[in-house]
Enzyme design. Sequence first.
Site, PDB file in Angstrom:
ATOM      1  N   LEU A  64       0.650  -1.302  -0.108  1.00  0.00           N
ATOM      2  CA  LEU A  64       0.231   0.086   0.318  1.00  0.00           C
ATOM      3  C   LEU A  64       1.312   1.534   0.081  1.00  0.00           C
ATOM      4  O   LEU A  64       1.745   1.277   0.731  1.00  0.00           O
ATOM      5  CB  LEU A  64      -0.965   0.078   1.092  1.00  0.00           C
ATOM      6  N   HIS A  65       0.369   2.516  -0.467  1.00  0.00           N
ATOM      7  CA  HIS A  65       1.452   3.702  -0.955  1.00  0.00           C
ATOM      8  C   HIS A  65       0.403   4.529  -1.549  1.00  0.00           C
ATOM      9  O   HIS A  65      -0.781   4.756  -1.970  1.00  0.00           O
ATOM     10  CB  HIS A  65       2.167   3.324  -1.484  1.00  0.00           C
ATOM     11  N   LEU A  66       0.297   5.803  -0.489  1.00  0.00           N
ATOM     12  CA  LEU A  66       0.013   7.429  -0.515  1.00  0.00           C
ATOM     13  C   LEU A  66       0.901   7.694  -1.377  1.00  0.00           C
ATOM     14  O   LEU A  66       2.647   8.569  -1.210  1.00  0.00           O
ATOM     15  CB  LEU A  66      -0.458   7.275   0.943  1.00  0.00           C
TER      16      LEU A  66
END
Length: 191
Positions: A107-109
């Site tokens: 997961l990466h913002l």
Amino acid sequence: MKRKAEDSHGAKPVPFWAMGLLKTMKDPKYILNSDNQITIIKDMYPKARHHFLVLPNTDIGSLKTLTKDHVPLLQHMIKFGQNYVEEHHQSVAFKFGYHAEASMFRLHLHIISEDMDSLALKTKKHWNSFTTEFFLNPQQIITDLRENGQVQLPTKEKCKEYMDMPLKCHKCELKPKNMPELKRHLLTHLV
DNA sequence: GTTCTAGAAC
DNA sequence: GTTCTAGAAC
């Protein structure tokens, strides 16, 4: 009958390059800050003058595996990113968001400056991934989890629709006919 | 995700 | 002839 690129269980193999972020988030050259829960890194191929990623240190593959229990972590990711850019890039405008379909594992913002001025920004897909509804509001992700216990993702068909949308400037009504024209036009919005 | 390049678009 | 994009990568 020809065998497709699937294993005996029918699962698609994960290509080696999709694991790249796990290596990058351990590379001191790319790490900007971290705490016991999350790490903020520079994107290896920035699509704007400033382009950062906030990732959990634990093994969360993507938006699809999030639950209500992750809400505090997701809030922390946003806050951590806000604090970072307020401290280091005070006068720069940023957008925060998740790609509806991510290519890279973990997961990466995304935290990306609004100039979109970068040599690594080359394709329509790059452009549309940050300027259409493909780019998901991180607060909406949290709202989804609170209300439904999971993230409401656009269908695969919707995602393809967003990727195939005609080019449009994110700051005005210009609809450039191709990427080179868009990139030249973006320079006119720079301060 | 990127690189490379064939052939479409101009 | 050159520019540009879209799809394969064993």
